[in-house]
Design a protein around this motif. Structure first.
Motif, PDB file in Angstrom:
ATOM      1  N   GLY A  14     -99.175 112.914 -19.207  1.00 28.07           N
ATOM      2  CA  GLY A  14     -98.212 112.477 -18.215  1.00 28.07           C
ATOM      3  C   GLY A  14     -98.731 112.686 -16.805  1.00 28.07           C
ATOM      4  O   GLY A  14     -99.796 113.248 -16.590  1.00 28.07           O
ATOM      5  N   SER A  15     -97.996 112.234 -15.841  1.00 31.23           N
ATOM      6  CA  SER A  15     -98.401 112.310 -14.449  1.00 31.23           C
ATOM      7  C   SER A  15     -98.265 113.735 -13.939  1.00 31.23           C
ATOM      8  O   SER A  15     -97.307 114.444 -14.238  1.00 31.23           O
ATOM      9  CB  SER A  15     -97.535 111.381 -13.599  1.00 31.23           C
ATOM     10  OG  SER A  15     -97.844 111.554 -12.233  1.00 31.23           O
ATOM     11  N   LYS A  16     -99.223 114.177 -13.150  1.00 31.58           N
ATOM     12  CA  LYS A  16     -99.179 115.501 -12.564  1.00 31.58           C
ATOM     13  C   LYS A  16     -98.934 115.405 -11.046  1.00 31.58           C
ATOM     14  O   LYS A  16     -99.074 116.401 -10.328  1.00 31.58           O
ATOM     15  CB  LYS A  16    -100.475 116.250 -12.859  1.00 31.58           C
ATOM     16  CG  LYS A  16    -100.645 116.508 -14.356  1.00 31.58           C
ATOM     17  CD  LYS A  16    -101.862 117.309 -14.643  1.00 31.58           C
ATOM     18  CE  LYS A  16    -102.038 117.683 -16.086  1.00 31.58           C
ATOM     19  NZ  LYS A  16    -101.746 116.724 -17.087  1.00 31.58           N
ATOM     20  N   LEU A  17     -98.584 114.239 -10.578  1.00 28.29           N
ATOM     21  CA  LEU A  17     -98.304 114.053  -9.156  1.00 28.29           C
ATOM     22  C   LEU A  17     -96.939 114.633  -8.798  1.00 28.29           C
ATOM     23  O   LEU A  17     -95.999 114.592  -9.583  1.00 28.29           O
ATOM     24  CB  LEU A  17     -98.330 112.562  -8.794  1.00 28.29           C
ATOM     25  CG  LEU A  17     -99.664 111.845  -8.976  1.00 28.29           C
ATOM     26  CD1 LEU A  17     -99.475 110.344  -8.720  1.00 28.29           C
ATOM     27  CD2 LEU A  17    -100.707 112.420  -8.040  1.00 28.29           C
ATOM     28  N   LYS A  18     -96.858 115.207  -7.602  1.00 25.30           N
ATOM     29  CA  LYS A  18     -95.591 115.763  -7.107  1.00 25.30           C
ATOM     30  C   LYS A  18     -95.142 114.934  -5.925  1.00 25.30           C
ATOM     31  O   LYS A  18     -95.957 114.394  -5.177  1.00 25.30           O
ATOM     32  CB  LYS A  18     -95.814 117.215  -6.669  1.00 25.30           C
ATOM     33  CG  LYS A  18     -96.445 118.096  -7.720  1.00 25.30           C
ATOM     34  CD  LYS A  18     -95.413 118.958  -8.363  1.00 25.30           C
ATOM     35  CE  LYS A  18     -96.088 119.984  -9.244  1.00 25.30           C
ATOM     36  NZ  LYS A  18     -95.940 119.789 -10.632  1.00 25.30           N
ATOM     37  N   ALA A  19     -93.834 114.844  -5.724  1.00 25.94           N
ATOM     38  CA  ALA A  19     -93.294 114.112  -4.583  1.00 25.94           C
ATOM     39  C   ALA A  19     -93.688 114.800  -3.288  1.00 25.94           C
ATOM     40  O   ALA A  19     -93.663 116.039  -3.208  1.00 25.94           O
ATOM     41  CB  ALA A  19     -91.785 114.006  -4.686  1.00 25.94           C
ATOM     42  N   ALA A  20     -94.053 114.054  -2.278  1.00 30.17           N
ATOM     43  CA  ALA A  20     -94.407 114.616  -0.985  1.00 30.17           C
ATOM     44  C   ALA A  20     -93.151 115.092  -0.263  1.00 30.17           C
ATOM     45  O   ALA A  20     -92.060 114.556  -0.462  1.00 30.17           O
ATOM     46  CB  ALA A  20     -95.121 113.580  -0.135  1.00 30.17           C
TER      47      ALA A  20
END
Length: 64
Positions: free
Chosen positions: A55-61
Motif C-alpha cells: 500500500g501507499s506510504k505517503l502522508k498528507a502534507a
C-alpha cells in the motif's frame, strides 16, 4: 484548407453503436473529400508509477 469551411451533414443509421461512428466518419471523409488517415502503433519504452503490495506510504502534507 485554412480558409475553406464545409458543413458535413450526415445521419447515423439506426442500430449503429458508438464504436461504429469513428469508422463511419472516416469512410464519409474519404468518400466526399478523398481524405485518408494513416495510423500505426509504436512501442515506446517507459516506466509505470504504481502503488506497491504493502500500500501507499505517503502522508498528507500539513495544510493541504
Amino acid at each position: 484548407m485554412d480558409n475553406e469551411r464545409y458543413d458535413v451533414v450526415a445521419t447515423i443509421p439506426e442500430g449503429a453503436s458508438k464504436e461504429d461512428v469513428p469508422v463511419m466518419l472516416q469512410h464519409l471523409l474519404a468518400e466526399r473529400f478523398r481524405m485518408t488517415l494513416h495510423s500505426e502503433a509504436e512501442d515506446h519504452p517507459g516506466y509505470i508509477l504504481g502503488i506497491g503490495k504493502g500500500g501507499s506510504k505517503l502522508k498528507a502534507a500539513c495544510g493541504a
